[in-house]
Design a protein around this motif. Sequence first.
Motif, mmCIF file in Angstrom:
data_model
loop_
_atom_site.group_PDB
_atom_site.id
_atom_site.type_symbol
_atom_site.label_atom_id
_atom_site.label_comp_id
_atom_site.label_asym_id
_atom_site.label_seq_id
_atom_site.Cartn_x
_atom_site.Cartn_y
_atom_site.Cartn_z
ATOM 1 N N GLU A 160 -9.431 -3.178 -12.102
ATOM 2 C CA GLU A 160 -7.441 -3.496 -12.732
ATOM 3 C C GLU A 160 -6.479 -2.653 -12.105
ATOM 4 O O GLU A 160 -6.511 -1.089 -13.333
ATOM 5 C CB GLU A 160 -7.922 -3.968 -13.264
ATOM 6 C CG GLU A 160 -6.597 -5.024 -13.909
ATOM 7 C CD GLU A 160 -6.997 -5.814 -15.278
ATOM 8 O OE1 GLU A 160 -6.138 -5.975 -15.659
ATOM 9 O OE2 GLU A 160 -8.078 -5.597 -15.870
ATOM 10 N N ARG A 220 -0.561 -6.435 -15.620
ATOM 11 C CA ARG A 220 0.552 -6.767 -14.654
ATOM 12 C C ARG A 220 1.692 -7.160 -16.491
ATOM 13 O O ARG A 220 2.256 -7.798 -15.977
ATOM 14 C CB ARG A 220 -0.173 -8.070 -13.878
ATOM 15 C CG ARG A 220 0.646 -9.133 -13.202
ATOM 16 C CD ARG A 220 0.054 -9.868 -12.985
ATOM 17 N NE ARG A 220 1.170 -10.808 -11.895
ATOM 18 C CZ ARG A 220 1.341 -10.877 -10.938
ATOM 19 N NH1 ARG A 220 1.203 -9.625 -10.054
ATOM 20 N NH2 ARG A 220 2.166 -11.394 -10.047
ATOM 21 N N CYS A 264 2.342 -3.893 -8.306
ATOM 22 C CA CYS A 264 2.017 -4.541 -9.960
ATOM 23 C C CYS A 264 2.807 -5.535 -10.549
ATOM 24 O O CYS A 264 2.006 -6.907 -10.877
ATOM 25 C CB CYS A 264 2.125 -3.400 -10.904
ATOM 26 S SG CYS A 264 1.288 -3.539 -12.500
ATOM 27 N N ASP A 310 -0.624 -9.912 -5.431
ATOM 28 C CA ASP A 310 -1.591 -10.083 -6.410
ATOM 29 C C ASP A 310 -2.834 -10.171 -5.218
ATOM 30 O O ASP A 310 -2.536 -9.954 -3.602
ATOM 31 C CB ASP A 310 -1.634 -11.548 -6.815
ATOM 32 C CG ASP A 310 -2.118 -11.378 -7.990
ATOM 33 O OD1 ASP A 310 -3.274 -10.275 -8.354
ATOM 34 O OD2 ASP A 310 -2.301 -11.978 -8.634
ATOM 35 N N LYS A 311 -3.658 -10.272 -5.206
ATOM 36 C CA LYS A 311 -4.930 -10.257 -4.115
ATOM 37 C C LYS A 311 -4.343 -12.100 -3.230
ATOM 38 O O LYS A 311 -5.057 -11.230 -1.503
ATOM 39 C CB LYS A 311 -6.544 -10.353 -4.584
ATOM 40 C CG LYS A 311 -6.922 -9.749 -5.762
ATOM 41 C CD LYS A 311 -8.079 -9.647 -6.250
ATOM 42 C CE LYS A 311 -8.297 -7.955 -7.086
ATOM 43 N NZ LYS A 311 -9.614 -8.403 -7.928
ATOM 44 N N ASP A 328 6.031 -14.662 -13.531
ATOM 45 C CA ASP A 328 5.281 -14.731 -12.557
ATOM 46 C C ASP A 328 5.893 -15.143 -11.739
ATOM 47 O O ASP A 328 5.275 -15.230 -10.178
ATOM 48 C CB ASP A 328 4.325 -15.982 -13.141
ATOM 49 C CG ASP A 328 2.998 -15.836 -14.034
ATOM 50 O OD1 ASP A 328 2.343 -14.419 -13.731
ATOM 51 O OD2 ASP A 328 2.592 -16.336 -14.987
#
Length: 320
Positions: free
Chosen positions: A46, A50, A94, A98-99, A157
Amino acid sequence: AGMDPATNSKSNHCLDAAKACNLNDNCKRLRSGYISTCSKEISATEHCSRRKCHKALRQFFDRVPSEYTYRLLFCSCKDQACAERRRQTIVPSCSYEDKEKPNCLDLRNTCRTDHLCRSRLADFHTNCQASFQSLTSCPGDNYQACLGSYAGLIGFDMTPNYVDASTTSITISPWCSCKGSGNMEEECEKFLRDFTENPCLRNAIQAFGNGTDVNLAPKNPSPPITLPPKTEKSPALPDDINDSNTMYDTSVITTCTSVQEHGPKPNKSKEQSLCYSETQLTTDIMPDQKTFVDQKAGGSRHWAGRILPVVPILLLKLAL
């Protein structure tokens, strides 16, 4: 990299924006704060927090004037280095990336569970929706409202950002896709196009970067002024009357005049009752004043008529 800073500054408006921010204590402090927070590695798996990064970004865009934040977000670029700096404004590794990319409808549902994110997203759809009834494709030709709604989404988000460092076109999107939407794919694509193919948002960003948005501020027409009916001042009011009593006194006099001219109405208003009370008060100060004076005058003449015949008799007795 490797270019003379002075030369680079002339063609890199995003670098100019960063320098301007550093000259303002509040902008510099909060910008340094979110960059530090969003770049701080927590562990091998990590690389940042976030949640803390989003919070720091929200503080920056909420507390720093738009003259600084807009220049950082919407600076115009003629080369890729400038465009990449613009894309990196919010530290996307960040706050944005995201993945894996979640489904856009899932991301929207997540946003709607937070009351503030839900409100900001609603503002974006309202202020940046494509309007074919305006010259700029923005509702009311209001670029500022759209840019403000865009900035308001950063730190959630639903955070939007530039998808690449292209200098020829501006493409904005949240970090999501419509993969795996099933029978909701059409709705998902429509939601995503509100960002990626939005002429209002694209025109607003380009106009700000080019400085052509200054003459397109919304012109709100002044509301029509309705003047109250003109009422002539009654000569009965003295010149030095207290202002706080003017309206009260005028209404009483106007009502009294109306009652005298047209007679009392079946349903008397409060002012009319007051008018009658004042009239009654005037006559009650000295009741039967005229009758009292007349009786006094008549009585004096009566006594004078009885006294005069006696005067010669008294004079005759005194002479004898």
